[in-house]
Design a protein around this motif. Structure first.
Motif, PDB file in Angstrom:
ATOM      1  N   ALA A 281       0.844  -1.193   0.000  1.00  0.00           N
ATOM      2  CA  ALA A 281       0.000   0.000   0.000  1.00  0.00           C
ATOM      3  C   ALA A 281       0.880   1.244   0.000  1.00  0.00           C
ATOM      4  O   ALA A 281       1.987   1.237   0.528  1.00  0.00           O
ATOM      5  N   ASN A 282       0.357   2.305  -0.602  1.00  0.00           N
ATOM      6  CA  ASN A 282       1.026   3.602  -0.609  1.00  0.00           C
ATOM      7  C   ASN A 282      -0.026   4.679  -0.362  1.00  0.00           C
ATOM      8  O   ASN A 282      -0.875   4.929  -1.214  1.00  0.00           O
ATOM      9  N   SER A 283       0.017   5.281   0.817  1.00  0.00           N
ATOM     10  CA  SER A 283      -0.946   6.308   1.179  1.00  0.00           C
ATOM     11  C   SER A 283      -0.296   7.676   1.045  1.00  0.00           C
ATOM     12  O   SER A 283       0.809   7.899   1.546  1.00  0.00           O
ATOM     13  N   THR A 284      -0.970   8.589   0.355  1.00  0.00           N
ATOM     14  CA  THR A 284      -0.433   9.930   0.139  1.00  0.00           C
ATOM     15  C   THR A 284      -1.397  10.967   0.690  1.00  0.00           C
ATOM     16  O   THR A 284      -2.551  10.695   0.997  1.00  0.00           O
ATOM     17  N   GLN A 285      -0.899  12.210   0.807  1.00  0.00           N
ATOM     18  CA  GLN A 285      -1.723  13.307   1.279  1.00  0.00           C
ATOM     19  C   GLN A 285      -2.885  13.560   0.315  1.00  0.00           C
ATOM     20  O   GLN A 285      -2.797  13.277  -0.873  1.00  0.00           O
ATOM     21  N   THR A 286      -3.962  14.114   0.854  1.00  0.00           N
ATOM     22  CA  THR A 286      -5.103  14.519   0.033  1.00  0.00           C
ATOM     23  C   THR A 286      -5.390  15.996   0.268  1.00  0.00           C
ATOM     24  O   THR A 286      -4.897  16.595   1.232  1.00  0.00           O
ATOM     25  N   SER A 287      -6.188  16.577  -0.597  1.00  0.00           N
ATOM     26  CA  SER A 287      -6.530  17.990  -0.441  1.00  0.00           C
ATOM     27  C   SER A 287      -7.333  18.242   0.829  1.00  0.00           C
ATOM     28  O   SER A 287      -7.288  19.318   1.415  1.00  0.00           O
ATOM     29  N   GLU A 288      -8.075  17.229   1.275  1.00  0.00           N
ATOM     30  CA  GLU A 288      -8.866  17.361   2.498  1.00  0.00           C
ATOM     31  C   GLU A 288      -7.980  17.435   3.725  1.00  0.00           C
ATOM     32  O   GLU A 288      -8.283  18.142   4.690  1.00  0.00           O
ATOM     33  N   PHE A 289      -6.855  16.708   3.708  1.00  0.00           N
ATOM     34  CA  PHE A 289      -5.920  16.696   4.834  1.00  0.00           C
ATOM     35  C   PHE A 289      -4.552  17.145   4.331  1.00  0.00           C
ATOM     36  O   PHE A 289      -3.658  16.334   4.056  1.00  0.00           O
ATOM     37  N   ASP A 290      -4.416  18.451   4.176  1.00  0.00           N
ATOM     38  CA  ASP A 290      -3.168  19.049   3.716  1.00  0.00           C
ATOM     39  C   ASP A 290      -2.234  19.160   4.915  1.00  0.00           C
ATOM     40  O   ASP A 290      -2.338  20.082   5.724  1.00  0.00           O
ATOM     41  N   THR A 291      -1.322  18.219   5.062  1.00  0.00           N
ATOM     42  CA  THR A 291      -0.508  18.125   6.270  1.00  0.00           C
ATOM     43  C   THR A 291       0.835  17.511   5.947  1.00  0.00           C
ATOM     44  O   THR A 291       1.141  17.217   4.776  1.00  0.00           O
ATOM     45  N   THR A 292       1.644  17.317   6.946  1.00  0.00           N
ATOM     46  CA  THR A 292       2.923  16.611   6.822  1.00  0.00           C
ATOM     47  C   THR A 292       2.861  15.360   7.678  1.00  0.00           C
ATOM     48  O   THR A 292       2.503  15.431   8.860  1.00  0.00           O
ATOM     49  N   PHE A 293       3.193  14.219   7.092  1.00  0.00           N
ATOM     50  CA  PHE A 293       3.256  12.975   7.848  1.00  0.00           C
ATOM     51  C   PHE A 293       4.515  12.959   8.703  1.00  0.00           C
ATOM     52  O   PHE A 293       5.543  13.529   8.330  1.00  0.00           O
ATOM     53  N   THR A 294       4.449  12.287   9.858  1.00  0.00           N
ATOM     54  CA  THR A 294       5.597  12.263  10.772  1.00  0.00           C
ATOM     55  C   THR A 294       6.046  10.855  11.148  1.00  0.00           C
ATOM     56  O   THR A 294       7.246  10.584  11.242  1.00  0.00           O
ATOM     57  N   ALA A 295       5.104   9.952  11.391  1.00  0.00           N
ATOM     58  CA  ALA A 295       5.418   8.583  11.803  1.00  0.00           C
ATOM     59  C   ALA A 295       4.180   7.731  11.572  1.00  0.00           C
ATOM     60  O   ALA A 295       3.064   8.246  11.529  1.00  0.00           O
ATOM     61  N   SER A 296       4.375   6.410  11.436  1.00  0.00           N
ATOM     62  CA  SER A 296       3.244   5.528  11.125  1.00  0.00           C
ATOM     63  C   SER A 296       3.413   4.172  11.798  1.00  0.00           C
ATOM     64  O   SER A 296       4.522   3.760  12.150  1.00  0.00           O
ATOM     65  N   SER A 297       2.270   3.494  11.949  1.00  0.00           N
ATOM     66  CA  SER A 297       2.255   2.120  12.424  1.00  0.00           C
ATOM     67  C   SER A 297       1.060   1.437  11.776  1.00  0.00           C
ATOM     68  O   SER A 297       0.160   2.093  11.232  1.00  0.00           O
ATOM     69  N   SER A 298       1.030   0.097  11.823  1.00  0.00           N
ATOM     70  CA  SER A 298      -0.077  -0.620  11.198  1.00  0.00           C
ATOM     71  C   SER A 298      -0.543  -1.763  12.093  1.00  0.00           C
ATOM     72  O   SER A 298       0.197  -2.271  12.935  1.00  0.00           O
ATOM     73  N   THR A 299      -1.795  -2.131  11.898  1.00  0.00           N
ATOM     74  CA  THR A 299      -2.381  -3.295  12.539  1.00  0.00           C
ATOM     75  C   THR A 299      -3.051  -4.115  11.439  1.00  0.00           C
ATOM     76  O   THR A 299      -3.014  -3.744  10.263  1.00  0.00           O
ATOM     77  N   GLN A 300      -3.703  -5.202  11.825  1.00  0.00           N
ATOM     78  CA  GLN A 300      -4.371  -6.019  10.832  1.00  0.00           C
ATOM     79  C   GLN A 300      -5.533  -5.282  10.174  1.00  0.00           C
ATOM     80  O   GLN A 300      -5.917  -5.605   9.052  1.00  0.00           O
ATOM     81  N   GLU A 301      -6.087  -4.295  10.876  1.00  0.00           N
ATOM     82  CA  GLU A 301      -7.273  -3.632  10.329  1.00  0.00           C
ATOM     83  C   GLU A 301      -7.023  -2.208   9.834  1.00  0.00           C
ATOM     84  O   GLU A 301      -7.940  -1.573   9.310  1.00  0.00           O
ATOM     85  N   GLY A 302      -5.818  -1.696   9.958  1.00  0.00           N
ATOM     86  CA  GLY A 302      -5.627  -0.335   9.499  1.00  0.00           C
ATOM     87  C   GLY A 302      -4.192   0.156   9.553  1.00  0.00           C
ATOM     88  O   GLY A 302      -3.317  -0.467  10.149  1.00  0.00           O
ATOM     89  N   ILE A 303      -3.983   1.297   8.896  1.00  0.00           N
ATOM     90  CA  ILE A 303      -2.711   2.016   8.922  1.00  0.00           C
ATOM     91  C   ILE A 303      -2.956   3.320   9.672  1.00  0.00           C
ATOM     92  O   ILE A 303      -3.930   4.038   9.394  1.00  0.00           O
ATOM     93  N   TYR A 304      -2.095   3.638  10.626  1.00  0.00           N
ATOM     94  CA  TYR A 304      -2.265   4.817  11.474  1.00  0.00           C
ATOM     95  C   TYR A 304      -1.085   5.755  11.244  1.00  0.00           C
ATOM     96  O   TYR A 304       0.062   5.386  11.474  1.00  0.00           O
ATOM     97  N   ILE A 305      -1.398   6.967  10.784  1.00  0.00           N
ATOM     98  CA  ILE A 305      -0.380   7.910  10.329  1.00  0.00           C
ATOM     99  C   ILE A 305      -0.391   9.150  11.222  1.00  0.00           C
ATOM    100  O   ILE A 305      -1.422   9.830  11.346  1.00  0.00           O
ATOM    101  N   GLY A 306       0.736   9.460  11.825  1.00  0.00           N
ATOM    102  CA  GLY A 306       0.871  10.691  12.587  1.00  0.00           C
ATOM    103  C   GLY A 306       1.069  11.871  11.660  1.00  0.00           C
ATOM    104  O   GLY A 306       1.770  11.774  10.649  1.00  0.00           O
ATOM    105  N   THR A 307       0.455  13.010  11.994  1.00  0.00           N
ATOM    106  CA  THR A 307       0.553  14.211  11.178  1.00  0.00           C
ATOM    107  C   THR A 307       0.941  15.405  12.039  1.00  0.00           C
ATOM    108  O   THR A 307       0.976  15.318  13.266  1.00  0.00           O
ATOM    109  N   THR A 308       1.192  16.537  11.381  1.00  0.00           N
ATOM    110  CA  THR A 308       1.587  17.735  12.116  1.00  0.00           C
ATOM    111  C   THR A 308       0.403  18.579  12.555  1.00  0.00           C
ATOM    112  O   THR A 308       0.549  19.444  13.427  1.00  0.00           O
ATOM    113  N   ASN A 309      -0.788  18.363  11.984  1.00  0.00           N
ATOM    114  CA  ASN A 309      -1.916  19.207  12.387  1.00  0.00           C
ATOM    115  C   ASN A 309      -3.285  18.539  12.324  1.00  0.00           C
ATOM    116  O   ASN A 309      -4.306  19.208  12.463  1.00  0.00           O
TER     117      ASN A 309
END
Length: 376
Positions: A281-309
């Protein structure tokens, strides 16, 4: 311009105890959980650290809980966190070298000042960068080297200064792999490794340098070992050889092994790979969430991405362009410039000026309003 870091805390109510004629104050903390420094996962929860407070998110119930100065956190700037499944402990590292251990079972906080108070380490070299766990010990990667912390005894063991001739060197991350502890170093320290079975790892000569350069991450995923360099490259380490796999458009900010997958985070992309480095998988920013990614983790049911705002954004491998915003309620930021109240509202603004009243560079951070226990 000198910047100050503030925490907003309000006295809310007094409680009259039935068995005593006195009033005790109950404090509630109001923190911003939007600027995330690190994200880690356990089997049941996601833990996210903002600048000076932490929240957990239950994957099943979606319950949010906060850990702040009200629970005993220092309020200093957090640099990294680690969750120990074996001991049910959340290990928190700070930019100034402080460590804190939060016991989820007892809700007790243990403060560890050994690195912070160490006179032989310069104040600007105490930042804690990463935690790796093995058999009850946590290897603490810091700007001076590596320290070993015993989670069962809650005490420090040896410290490894693995720079040239035993000097201090910035270690950004460690990984345990195939009987070795590997260290990703800057200061042209490259990748170093030491045998875990060695009884003398405090001797710098016990550490083998397998390459030079500057590396900001290293992680083992099942039977593979990967590292990232500060020039945006990722390599697989095979023995003492580095095999370059990819060059990213931006520098890698975070590399994790989670859910038997390799998670790579850059400022605008999150890449999820299987153990053989096949892209899942490759998740990128969207216009709805214009932010900077900082750190991430995953589980069996999802990907959790830390952002700046936006706090933590949850997405899935099957639908990487749809996000769910996750964070507790709070003000926009923690670096408060001015606060006032009136007519049932609390207003908070963000700004700064020098001692000569020069407001430049200008901040456009908005205004936070607390109204009927809701932050707007």
């Amino acid at each position: 311009m000198k910047k100050k870091f503030f925490v907003i805390i309000f006295v809310l109510i007094g409680v009259l105890f039935s068995n005593a004629q006195n009033t005790s104050l109950i404090w509630e903390g109001h923190f911003s959980y939007l600027n995330i420094k690190d994200v880690v996962s356990s089997q049941e929860k996601i833990y996210a650290a903002s600048e000076n407070a932490i929240f957990s998110y239950d994957i099943i119930t979606e319950e949010l809980k906060t850990i702040s100065t009200i629970n005993g956190l220092s309020g200093e700037l957090i640099s990294t966190i680690h969750y120990s499944e074996v001991y049910s402990l959340l290990v928190i590292g700070y930019e100034n070298g402080l460590m804190e251990i939060f016991n989820e079972s007892t809700q007790e906080m243990t403060t560890v000042v050994d690195i912070l108070d160490k006179n032989t380490i310069p104040p600007n070299s105490k930042r804690i960068n990463h935690f790796s766990e093995l058999d009850g010990s946590v290897f603490v990667s810091a700007d001076f080297g590596i320290s070993v912390y015993d989670l069962s005894r809650l005490e420090f063991g040896d410290t490894y200064f693995i720079g040239s001739a035993g000097s201090q060197i910035q270690v950004n991350q460690t990984a345990i792999y195939n009987g070795y502890i590997y260290a990703a170093c800057e200061d042209n320290g490259g990748i170093k490794r030491g045998l875990l079975s060695s009884q003398n790892l405090i001797d710098f000569q016990e550490w083998e340098q397998i390459t030079t350069g500057n590396f900001n991450g290293i992680e083992a995923v099942l039977d593979k070992l990967y590292c990232t360099s500060t020039n945006s490259r990722i390599h697989e380490i095979i023995g003492t050889t580095l095999n370059q796999l990819q060059v990213y458009p931006n520098q890698v900010l975070d590399i994790k092994s989670s859910n038997n997958q390799l998670i790579i985070t850059t400022q605008d992309n999150v890449y999820v790979y299987d153990v053989n480095f096949s892209l899942l998988a490759n998740s990128t920013q969207t216009s709805e969430f214009d932010t900077t990614f900082t750190a991430s983790s995953s589980t069996q049911e999802g990907i959790y991405i830390g952002t700046t705002n936006f706090g933590v954004l949850r997405t899935t491998q099957s639908n990487v362009s749809t996000f769910q915003e996750i964070h507790p309620d709070g003000p926009l930021r923690n670096d408060v410039f001015s606060i006032t109240s009136g007519f049932g509202n609390v207003w908070v603004s963000y700004g700064d000026y020098t001692r000569f009243y020069n407001p430049s560079p200008f901040k456009r951070e908005g205004v936070s309003q607390l109204y009927y226990e809701q932050w707007n």
